[in-house]
Design an enzyme around this catalytic site. Structure first.
Site, short mmCIF file in Angstrom:
data_model
loop_
_atom_site.label_atom_id
_atom_site.label_comp_id
_atom_site.label_asym_id
_atom_site.label_seq_id
_atom_site.Cartn_x
_atom_site.Cartn_y
_atom_site.Cartn_z
N ASP A 14 0.80 -1.23 0.00
CA ASP A 14 0.00 0.00 0.00
C ASP A 14 0.83 1.27 0.00
OD1 ASP A 14 -2.31 -1.59 0.12
OD2 ASP A 14 -2.21 -1.67 2.31
N GLU A 15 1.99 1.22 -0.61
CA GLU A 15 2.88 2.38 -0.61
C GLU A 15 2.40 3.45 -1.57
OE1 GLU A 15 3.87 -0.75 -1.25
OE2 GLU A 15 5.44 -1.33 0.16
N LYS A 17 1.87 2.26 -5.06
CA LYS A 17 2.40 1.73 -6.32
C LYS A 17 1.47 2.06 -7.49
CE LYS A 17 2.40 -2.35 -4.42
NZ LYS A 17 2.15 -2.04 -3.01
N GLY A 41 -4.45 -4.27 -3.71
CA GLY A 41 -5.45 -3.25 -4.01
C GLY A 41 -4.70 -2.00 -4.40
N HIS A 42 -4.75 -1.66 -5.67
CA HIS A 42 -3.99 -0.51 -6.16
C HIS A 42 -4.99 0.59 -6.56
CE1 HIS A 42 -0.51 -3.43 -7.30
NE2 HIS A 42 -0.77 -3.40 -6.01
N THR A 43 -4.90 1.71 -5.86
CA THR A 43 -5.86 2.79 -6.08
C THR A 43 -5.28 3.83 -7.02
OG1 THR A 43 -6.34 2.48 -3.76
CG2 THR A 43 -7.43 4.34 -4.83
N GLN A 220 2.11 -5.96 -3.36
CA GLN A 220 2.56 -6.09 -1.97
C GLN A 220 3.84 -5.27 -1.75
OE1 GLN A 220 1.40 -9.34 -3.58
NE2 GLN A 220 -0.48 -8.45 -2.85
N ASP A 329 2.29 14.70 1.83
CA ASP A 329 1.29 15.65 2.34
C ASP A 329 0.63 15.18 3.64
OD1 ASP A 329 0.35 13.79 0.13
OD2 ASP A 329 -1.59 14.29 1.05
N THR A 406 2.54 14.34 -3.73
CA THR A 406 1.98 15.26 -2.74
C THR A 406 0.44 15.26 -2.69
OG1 THR A 406 2.14 17.08 -4.32
CG2 THR A 406 3.99 16.78 -2.81
P1 GDP Z 1 -0.72 0.40 -3.57
O1 GDP Z 1 -1.33 -0.87 -3.09
O2 GDP Z 1 0.74 0.47 -3.33
O3 GDP Z 1 -1.06 0.71 -5.00
O4 GDP Z 1 -1.38 1.56 -2.69
P2 GDP Z 1 -2.92 1.70 -2.29
O5 GDP Z 1 -3.69 2.15 -3.47
O6 GDP Z 1 -3.41 0.49 -1.57
O7 GDP Z 1 -2.85 2.82 -1.17
C1 GDP Z 1 -2.33 4.07 -1.45
C2 GDP Z 1 -3.44 5.13 -1.19
O8 GDP Z 1 -2.83 6.41 -1.08
C3 GDP Z 1 -4.44 5.25 -2.30
O9 GDP Z 1 -5.69 5.55 -1.73
C4 GDP Z 1 -3.93 6.43 -3.14
O10 GDP Z 1 -4.96 7.12 -3.83
C5 GDP Z 1 -3.35 7.30 -2.06
N1 GDP Z 1 -2.22 8.13 -2.48
C6 GDP Z 1 -1.22 7.84 -3.35
N2 GDP Z 1 -0.31 8.83 -3.38
C7 GDP Z 1 -0.74 9.75 -2.49
C8 GDP Z 1 -0.21 11.01 -2.04
O11 GDP Z 1 0.86 11.44 -2.43
N3 GDP Z 1 -0.92 11.67 -1.09
C9 GDP Z 1 -2.09 11.21 -0.58
N4 GDP Z 1 -2.71 11.91 0.33
N5 GDP Z 1 -2.61 10.03 -0.99
C10 GDP Z 1 -1.94 9.32 -1.92
P1 IMO Z 2 -0.79 -4.12 -2.28
O1 IMO Z 2 -0.37 -4.65 -3.62
C1 IMO Z 2 -0.85 -4.50 2.08
C2 IMO Z 2 -0.83 -8.56 3.71
C3 IMO Z 2 -2.08 -8.99 4.45
C4 IMO Z 2 -1.48 -9.92 5.48
C5 IMO Z 2 -0.37 -10.61 4.69
C6 IMO Z 2 -0.77 -11.96 4.15
O2 IMO Z 2 -2.09 -3.40 -2.30
O3 IMO Z 2 0.31 -3.33 -1.67
P2 IMO Z 2 -2.33 -12.68 2.12
O4 IMO Z 2 -3.79 -12.44 1.89
O5 IMO Z 2 -1.45 -12.13 1.07
O6 IMO Z 2 -2.02 -14.11 2.44
O7 IMO Z 2 -2.02 -11.87 3.49
O8 IMO Z 2 -0.04 -9.74 3.62
N1 IMO Z 2 -1.04 -8.06 2.33
C7 IMO Z 2 -1.01 -6.77 1.98
N2 IMO Z 2 -0.86 -5.67 2.75
N3 IMO Z 2 -0.94 -4.40 0.74
C8 IMO Z 2 -1.07 -5.49 -0.04
O9 IMO Z 2 -1.07 -5.43 -1.40
C9 IMO Z 2 -1.15 -6.76 0.58
N4 IMO Z 2 -1.29 -8.02 0.14
C10 IMO Z 2 -1.21 -8.81 1.21
O10 IMO Z 2 -2.72 -7.89 5.04
O11 IMO Z 2 -0.86 -9.17 6.50
MG MG Z 3 -2.82 -1.57 -1.83
#
Ligand code: GDP
Ligand code: IMO
Ligand code: MG
Length: 416
Positions: A14-15, A17, A41-43, A220, A329, A406
């Site tokens: 959830d960085e 990506k 879950g990539h938003t 991940q 931010d 940001t």
């Molecule tokens: P991923 O799994 O690495 O693709 O990340 P996620 O989508 O699960 O979580 C990242 C969240 O942060 C999403 O809701 C994005 O819309 C949001 N996001 C990404 N970049 C930024 C940023 O620079 N600032 C803020 N406030 N939100 C961001």
């Molecule tokens: P993205 O691509 C954050 C975590 C789960 C749990 C562990 C094992 O959005 O960054 P699993 O269902 O894979 O066997 O769960 O890994 N986990 C994630 N945490 N972002 C993810 O994907 C994740 N995919 C798995 O929460 O701790």
């Molecule tokens: Mg994610």
């Protein structure tokens, strides 16, 4: 022969990506997923509209990019098909490896049952069946997407497997599928997926030979890697850049620039060690400001400060050339910002990720906070203390921070 660029997560997932892959995909011809499943879950936010992608590569929002789901992915046809309904005209823009493994509803049943049995020791998985699908693959009892071509044979194998392991399935309270129902279900998947199934290994080799621009999308994060993460509190795949080789049929020389994604702080969903977690006001403030709730499960994410020890571990493992620092931010308005610069284990200070992080205590360095970085698009326009924070992080983790984000919006991105 061209080389593929790659994007990988450097923390616990959830960085951000999705945002960066989408941003970079504007200049790419192919975007390829190599590991994980719909635990990801990539938003992506484009013009205020939000898309949540789980299995479909984040290049899908660029009409000129083609998207590949590689053999390293475990694919739930049911969830994939549901995700595809958000998009039109996918034929010729989306390809799925015939060697990717099938994740079927019973895998989710096993995942959830095993978590229940573990009780307090549960991993906190997403419950999507990822572990059981990869376990079947490695135990050589899994099924590949290519097997959908003969659904009678596939349904027979699955039913036989349930019979051979009836004791286990009964203990887990998972019912044996009925042959006809299962075959019908598989026929439905076959009909929907057939236009996309292909030998993506040959395809990868061909597109690199044709010097196409290719981006590999990690899922991940490094600290969730099956070998190098906080085992057993990890996912079941190789999440680091090396996983892109086996997960797409590439060799190490096929991989060029590596972009590592890290938030300006840390989060983690699920259980397991997280040394820089802040269980007090600061953690809560980060969660609220950063909307740190899972894209896949909606669970509140655990929040804390940037962990420079884990980040440098990740930089080395992935061969990171540049970091994209996300969600800067979210730290706006904090009087002080902390960074974990070392761990204390058994009274000893260490600056590497040890065998077990369970008892590692964070050693912090404190930085002056700042008022506003939100929406800033040029490095020089960031407050001085923000610039100082970023330069300090670069020194601590040993990689250049080439991209700074940001806001969630595609355009609120600083390229240095
Ligand atoms: P991923 O799994 O690495 O693709 O990340 P996620 O989508 O699960 O979580 C990242 C969240 O942060 C999403 O809701 C994005 O819309 C949001 N996001 C990404 N970049 C930024 C940023 O620079 N600032 C803020 N406030 N939100 C961001
Ligand atoms: P993205 O691509 C954050 C975590 C789960 C749990 C562990 C094992 O959005 O960054 P699993 O269902 O894979 O066997 O769960 O890994 N986990 C994630 N945490 N972002 C993810 O994907 C994740 N995919 C798995 O929460 O701790
Ligand atoms: Mg994610």
């Amino acid at each position: 022969m061209s080389q593929a660029q790659i994007v990988v997560g450097l923390q616990w997932g959830d960085e951000g990506k999705g945002k960066i892959v989408d941003h970079m995909a504007q200049r790419q011809e192919y975007v390829c997923r190599f590991a994980g499943g719909h635990n990801a879950g990539h938003t992506i936010v484009v013009d205020g509209k939000k898309f949540a992608l789980h299995l479909v590569p984040s290049g899908i929002l660029n009409p000129n990019a083609k998207n590949i789901v590689g053999n390293g992915v475990v694919l739930s046809p049911k969830d994939f098909i549901k995700e595809l309904t958000q998009f039109d005209n996918l034929e010729g823009r989306l390809f799925v490896s015939d060697k990717a493994h099938l994740l079927l509803p019973y895998h989710a049943g096993i995942d959830q049952a095993l978590e229940r049995l573990k009780g307090k020791g549960a991993i906190g998985t997403t419950g999507k069946g990822i572990g059981p699908a990869y376990s079947d693959k490695v135990a050589r009892v899994g099924h590949r997407i290519g097997e959908l071509l003969d659904t009678v044979k596939l349904a027979t194998k699955i039913v036989n497997y349930f019979e051979q392991n009836s004791v286990i399935f009964e203990a887990l309270d998972i019912t044996k599928p009925n042959f006809d129902e299962l075959k019908n279900e598989l026929d439905g998947y076959k009909q929907e997926l057939l236009p996309f199934i292909t030998d993506t290994t040959q395809m990868m080799w061909q597109i690199l030979k044709e010097e196409k621009k290719v981006l590999l999308e990690g899922a991940q994060g490094t600290m969730l890697d099956i070998d190098h993460g906080t085992y057993p509190y990890v996912t079941s795949s190789t999440t680091i850049s090396a996983g892109a080789c086996s997960g797409l049929g590439l060799n190490p020389k096929d991989i060029g620039k590596v972009t590592g994604i890290a938030k300006a702080y840390c989060t983690r969903v699920g259980n397991g060690p997280f040394p820089s977690e802040d269980l007090g006001n600061n953690g809560n403030k980060i969660r609220e400001r950063g909307h740190e709730f899972g894209t896949t499960t909606g669970r509140p994410r655990r929040c804390g400060w940037f962990d420079a020890v884990a980040a440098s571990h990740a930089v080395r493992l992935n061969g990171v050339d540049q970091i994209a620092l996300m969600k800067l931010d979210v730290l706006d308005g904090f009087e002080e910002v902390k960074v974990c610069v070392a761990y204390e284990v058994d009274g000893k200070r260490i600056d590497y990720v040890p065998y077990d992080l369970e008892d590692a205590k964070p050693v912090y360095k404190t930085f002056q906070g700042w008022q506003k970085s939100e929406g800033v698009r040029e490095f020089d326009k960031l407050p001085q203390s923000t610039q100082d924070y970023i330069v300090a992080l670069e020194e601590m983790v040993g990689a250049k921070i080439g991209i700074i984000s940001t806001s969630p919006d595609r355009d609120d991105t600083i390229i240095r």
